[in-house]
Write a protein that holds these residues in place. Structure first.
Motif, mmCIF file in Angstrom:
data_model
loop_
_atom_site.group_PDB
_atom_site.id
_atom_site.type_symbol
_atom_site.label_atom_id
_atom_site.label_comp_id
_atom_site.label_asym_id
_atom_site.label_seq_id
_atom_site.Cartn_x
_atom_site.Cartn_y
_atom_site.Cartn_z
ATOM 1 N N PRO A 19 0.825 -1.223 0.000
ATOM 2 C CA PRO A 19 0.000 0.000 0.000
ATOM 3 C C PRO A 19 0.854 1.266 0.000
ATOM 4 C CG PRO A 19 -0.020 -1.022 2.168
ATOM 5 C CD PRO A 19 0.709 -1.963 1.251
ATOM 6 N N TYR A 20 2.161 1.107 0.268
ATOM 7 C CA TYR A 20 3.057 2.280 0.304
ATOM 8 C C TYR A 20 3.685 2.546 -1.056
ATOM 9 C CZ TYR A 20 2.391 0.895 5.112
ATOM 10 O OH TYR A 20 1.819 0.529 6.288
ATOM 11 N N ALA A 21 3.534 1.604 -1.993
ATOM 12 C CA ALA A 21 4.125 1.779 -3.330
ATOM 13 C C ALA A 21 3.252 2.720 -4.171
ATOM 14 C CB ALA A 21 4.248 0.418 -4.006
ATOM 15 N N PHE A 22 3.834 3.236 -5.225
ATOM 16 C CA PHE A 22 3.134 4.146 -6.150
ATOM 17 C C PHE A 22 1.826 3.515 -6.647
ATOM 18 C CE2 PHE A 22 2.830 5.624 -10.720
ATOM 19 C CZ PHE A 22 2.403 6.914 -10.428
ATOM 20 N N GLN A 23 0.735 4.224 -6.479
ATOM 21 C CA GLN A 23 -0.579 3.646 -6.780
ATOM 22 C C GLN A 23 -1.149 4.104 -8.131
ATOM 23 O OE1 GLN A 23 -2.255 1.481 -4.197
ATOM 24 N NE2 GLN A 23 -0.118 1.503 -3.549
ATOM 25 N N GLY A 24 -0.390 4.962 -8.829
ATOM 26 C CA GLY A 24 -0.865 5.427 -10.138
ATOM 27 C C GLY A 24 -1.436 6.828 -10.067
ATOM 28 N N LEU A 25 -1.548 7.465 -11.244
ATOM 29 C CA LEU A 25 -1.996 8.865 -11.289
ATOM 30 C C LEU A 25 -3.507 8.998 -11.417
ATOM 31 C CD1 LEU A 25 0.643 10.458 -13.749
ATOM 32 C CD2 LEU A 25 0.675 10.461 -11.243
ATOM 33 N N GLY A 26 -4.206 7.880 -11.505
ATOM 34 C CA GLY A 26 -5.664 7.950 -11.617
ATOM 35 C C GLY A 26 -6.094 8.618 -12.922
ATOM 36 N N GLU A 27 -7.180 9.382 -12.865
ATOM 37 C CA GLU A 27 -7.741 9.970 -14.090
ATOM 38 C C GLU A 27 -6.727 10.848 -14.821
ATOM 39 O OE1 GLU A 27 -11.570 11.818 -13.687
ATOM 40 O OE2 GLU A 27 -11.710 12.224 -15.852
ATOM 41 N N ASP A 28 -5.877 11.539 -14.087
ATOM 42 C CA ASP A 28 -4.865 12.375 -14.754
ATOM 43 C C ASP A 28 -3.960 11.519 -15.637
ATOM 44 O OD1 ASP A 28 -5.859 14.600 -13.534
ATOM 45 O OD2 ASP A 28 -4.347 14.633 -11.922
ATOM 46 N N GLY A 29 -3.640 10.329 -15.151
ATOM 47 C CA GLY A 29 -2.804 9.410 -15.923
ATOM 48 C C GLY A 29 -3.525 8.959 -17.192
ATOM 49 N N LEU A 30 -4.812 8.703 -17.062
ATOM 50 C CA LEU A 30 -5.596 8.275 -18.234
ATOM 51 C C LEU A 30 -5.642 9.384 -19.282
ATOM 52 C CD1 LEU A 30 -8.514 6.445 -16.402
ATOM 53 C CD2 LEU A 30 -6.891 5.386 -17.977
ATOM 54 N N LYS A 31 -5.799 10.615 -18.802
ATOM 55 C CA LYS A 31 -5.851 11.749 -19.744
ATOM 56 C C LYS A 31 -4.528 11.871 -20.503
ATOM 57 C CE LYS A 31 -9.073 14.682 -17.219
ATOM 58 N NZ LYS A 31 -9.190 15.730 -16.204
ATOM 59 N N LEU A 32 -3.427 11.719 -19.761
ATOM 60 C CA LEU A 32 -2.106 11.814 -20.408
ATOM 61 C C LEU A 32 -1.939 10.710 -21.443
ATOM 62 C CD1 LEU A 32 0.311 12.494 -17.390
ATOM 63 C CD2 LEU A 32 -0.336 14.106 -19.208
ATOM 64 N N MET A 33 -2.362 9.515 -21.074
ATOM 65 C CA MET A 33 -2.228 8.378 -21.992
ATOM 66 C C MET A 33 -3.023 8.591 -23.267
ATOM 67 S SD MET A 33 -2.658 4.725 -20.256
ATOM 68 C CE MET A 33 -2.119 3.572 -21.498
ATOM 69 N N ARG A 34 -4.237 9.072 -23.076
ATOM 70 C CA ARG A 34 -5.108 9.302 -24.242
ATOM 71 C C ARG A 34 -4.473 10.305 -25.191
ATOM 72 N NH1 ARG A 34 -8.525 6.069 -26.401
ATOM 73 N NH2 ARG A 34 -7.299 6.630 -28.202
ATOM 74 N N ARG A 35 -3.941 11.382 -24.610
ATOM 75 C CA ARG A 35 -3.319 12.413 -25.450
ATOM 76 C C ARG A 35 -2.097 11.856 -26.165
ATOM 77 N NH1 ARG A 35 -1.778 16.540 -21.607
ATOM 78 N NH2 ARG A 35 -0.271 17.066 -23.239
ATOM 79 N N ALA A 36 -1.287 11.118 -25.429
ATOM 80 C CA ALA A 36 -0.069 10.560 -26.029
ATOM 81 C C ALA A 36 -0.433 9.562 -27.135
ATOM 82 C CB ALA A 36 0.779 9.885 -24.957
ATOM 83 N N ALA A 37 -1.419 8.739 -26.865
ATOM 84 C CA ALA A 37 -1.822 7.727 -27.854
ATOM 85 C C ALA A 37 -2.359 8.415 -29.112
ATOM 86 C CB ALA A 37 -2.865 6.797 -27.250
ATOM 87 N N ASP A 38 -3.216 9.408 -28.921
ATOM 88 C CA ASP A 38 -3.797 10.116 -30.071
ATOM 89 C C ASP A 38 -2.713 10.793 -30.899
ATOM 90 O OD1 ASP A 38 -6.288 9.257 -29.332
ATOM 91 O OD2 ASP A 38 -6.915 11.151 -28.404
ATOM 92 N N GLU A 39 -1.773 11.355 -30.207
ATOM 93 C CA GLU A 39 -0.681 12.069 -30.893
ATOM 94 C C GLU A 39 0.084 11.132 -31.840
ATOM 95 O OE1 GLU A 39 0.505 15.336 -29.984
ATOM 96 O OE2 GLU A 39 2.311 15.262 -31.271
ATOM 97 N N PHE A 40 0.251 9.860 -31.440
ATOM 98 C CA PHE A 40 1.086 8.961 -32.244
ATOM 99 C C PHE A 40 0.280 7.835 -32.918
ATOM 100 C CE2 PHE A 40 3.853 10.907 -29.016
ATOM 101 C CZ PHE A 40 4.710 11.586 -29.882
ATOM 102 N N GLY A 41 -1.021 8.026 -33.012
ATOM 103 C CA GLY A 41 -1.855 7.074 -33.753
ATOM 104 C C GLY A 41 -2.026 5.725 -33.069
ATOM 105 N N LEU A 42 -1.968 5.721 -31.745
ATOM 106 C CA LEU A 42 -2.125 4.462 -31.005
ATOM 107 C C LEU A 42 -3.497 4.392 -30.349
ATOM 108 C CD1 LEU A 42 1.331 4.622 -29.172
ATOM 109 C CD2 LEU A 42 0.731 3.003 -30.986
ATOM 110 N N LEU A 43 -3.885 3.203 -29.945
ATOM 111 C CA LEU A 43 -5.068 3.030 -29.099
ATOM 112 C C LEU A 43 -4.572 2.801 -27.674
ATOM 113 C CD1 LEU A 43 -7.287 0.825 -31.420
ATOM 114 C CD2 LEU A 43 -7.406 3.289 -31.051
ATOM 115 N N VAL A 44 -5.515 2.813 -26.726
ATOM 116 C CA VAL A 44 -5.128 2.749 -25.307
ATOM 117 C C VAL A 44 -5.685 1.491 -24.649
ATOM 118 C CG1 VAL A 44 -5.505 3.842 -23.038
ATOM 119 C CG2 VAL A 44 -4.987 5.264 -25.034
ATOM 120 N N ILE A 45 -4.838 0.834 -23.861
ATOM 121 C CA ILE A 45 -5.308 -0.228 -22.966
ATOM 122 C C ILE A 45 -4.851 0.122 -21.555
ATOM 123 C CG2 ILE A 45 -3.333 -1.745 -23.622
ATOM 124 C CD1 ILE A 45 -5.251 -4.117 -22.816
ATOM 125 N N SER A 46 -5.805 0.120 -20.615
ATOM 126 C CA SER A 46 -5.457 0.484 -19.238
ATOM 127 C C SER A 46 -6.374 -0.252 -18.259
ATOM 128 C CB SER A 46 -5.577 2.001 -19.070
ATOM 129 O OG SER A 46 -4.888 2.404 -17.904
#
Ligand code: PEP
Ligand code: MN
Length: 338
Positions: A136-163
């Motif tokens: 429980p002390y380890a990095f738990q992820g960025l939550g919705e902010d992380g999803l938003k970043l992924m979506r933008r990065a994927a769109d920028e380079f023509g990828l789809l997202v799995i999360s």
């Protein structure tokens, strides 16, 4: 199981058969016609040997009529399921590669990784925004902010997202940004969650539980399918064995066995499957050779400083090399990398 009783069996024989079936733990439904009695035994365990019933006095035949999973089985659907996406399909002749970090950490990281994996031929960007961590002390992820970043990065380079979504409350937000919802190994038997995923319109990739049998895993897929979501793919990610030299034992046999038992596509995850960077590529090669419909692999621009799973993450140049090798193997078995 259907038990057909011999025509000349006595009432005493029939009662004896029913009693023994009850002793085996089956619910028995009897239907008696003019000359013929048929017993329906409900609750047949997958490993039950029907010969144990066939040898009873008065039994003509005993045969299994169903696997415990139905919608997931090959007998329900002979053709392989193929799921179409904007830039590829999963389950067809082409093998789809999904790549990216274990966790989305920041904008620079996810954009850098997305660019390099897209350039090398990945179709999906992987990355966790909600992370199932042993501590429980380890990095738990960025939550919705992380999803938003992924979506933008994927769109920028023509990828789809799995999360990954870790529980029912996260389905909505993961659906919003992701093209496939990943279900983690530790959640494979979270049945209420699986039921909720049955209502999703997004495809689901169901990872194999750490010690799940093929049947348990397919039964979990059945929860999602029976809830109404037909787009389920399986993911072999290594299992727990007595071996300690590797993080998990990559069960390559899952690939042909799931294909035989089910019409659902199967994706291989060599990163979690073995857990050691320099052994990930050989496992990926083996998975493609064994017939995997896709590979999901961890890639990081700076694995030594990754917030999770750095030790099993490929460097971008290793990923590029892996893609080259996989193309050769795919061709050798009459397939290609999407
Ligand atoms: C992951 O994909 O990073 C992950 C946590 O996978 P698993 O559920 O297979 O451990
Ligand atoms: Mn990981």
């Amino acid at each position: 199981m259907v038990v057909v009783v011999e025509q000349n069996a006595t009432e005493k024989d029939i009662e004896g058969i029913i009693r023994i079936l009850n002793d085996f733990g089956f619910d028995v439904h009897r239907s008696t016609g003019v000359n013929q009695t048929v017993l329906g035994a409900i609750g047949v365990k997958p490993d039950f040997d029907t010969r144990q019933v066939e040898v009873l006095p008065g039994v003509a035949h005993a045969y299994r009529i169903t696997e415990p999973y139905k919608l997931a089985s090959r007998s329900f659907r002979q053709e392989k399921s193929v799921f179409k996406f904007k830039n590829c399909e999963i389950g067809g002749n082409s093998i789809v590669v999904m790549a990216g970090p274990c966790s989305v950490e920041n904008e620079k990281q996810i954009f850098t990784v997305a660019e390099s994996v897209a350039k090398a031929g990945a179709k999906f960007l992987r990355g966790g925004a909600f992370k199932p961590r042993s501590s429980p002390y380890a990095f738990q992820g960025l939550g919705e902010d992380g999803l938003k970043l992924m979506r933008r990065a994927a769109d920028e380079f023509g990828l789809l997202v799995i999360s990954e979504a870790m529980d029912s409350s996260q389905i909505e937000v993961v659906e919003k940004y992701s093209d496939i919802i990943q279900i983690g190994a530790r959640n494979m038997q979270n049945y209420n969650f699986l039921r909720e995923l049955g209502k999703s319109s997004k495809p689901v990739m169901l990872k194999r539980g750490l010690s799940a049998t093929f049947e348990e895993w397919l039964m979990s897929a059945e929860y999602i399918l029976s809830g109404g979501n037909q787009q389920v793919m399986m993911c072999e990610r290594g299992i727990r064995t007595f071996e300690t030299a590797t993080r998990n034992t990559m069960d390559i046999s899952a690939i042909p066995v799931i294909h035989a038992k089910s019409h659902l596509p199967i994706i291989a995850d060599p990163s979690h499957g073995i857990g050691i960077r320099d052994k990930v590529i050989p496992m990926a090669r083996a998975a493609v050779a064994a017939g995997a419909d896709g590979i999901i692999v961890e890639v990081h621009n700076d694995p030594d400083h990754a917030k999770s799973d750095g030790a099993q993450s490929l460097y971008p140049n290793q990923f590029e090399e892996m893609m080259k090798q996989l193309r050769v193997i795919a061709e050798a078995i009459g397939r290609k990398i999407a």
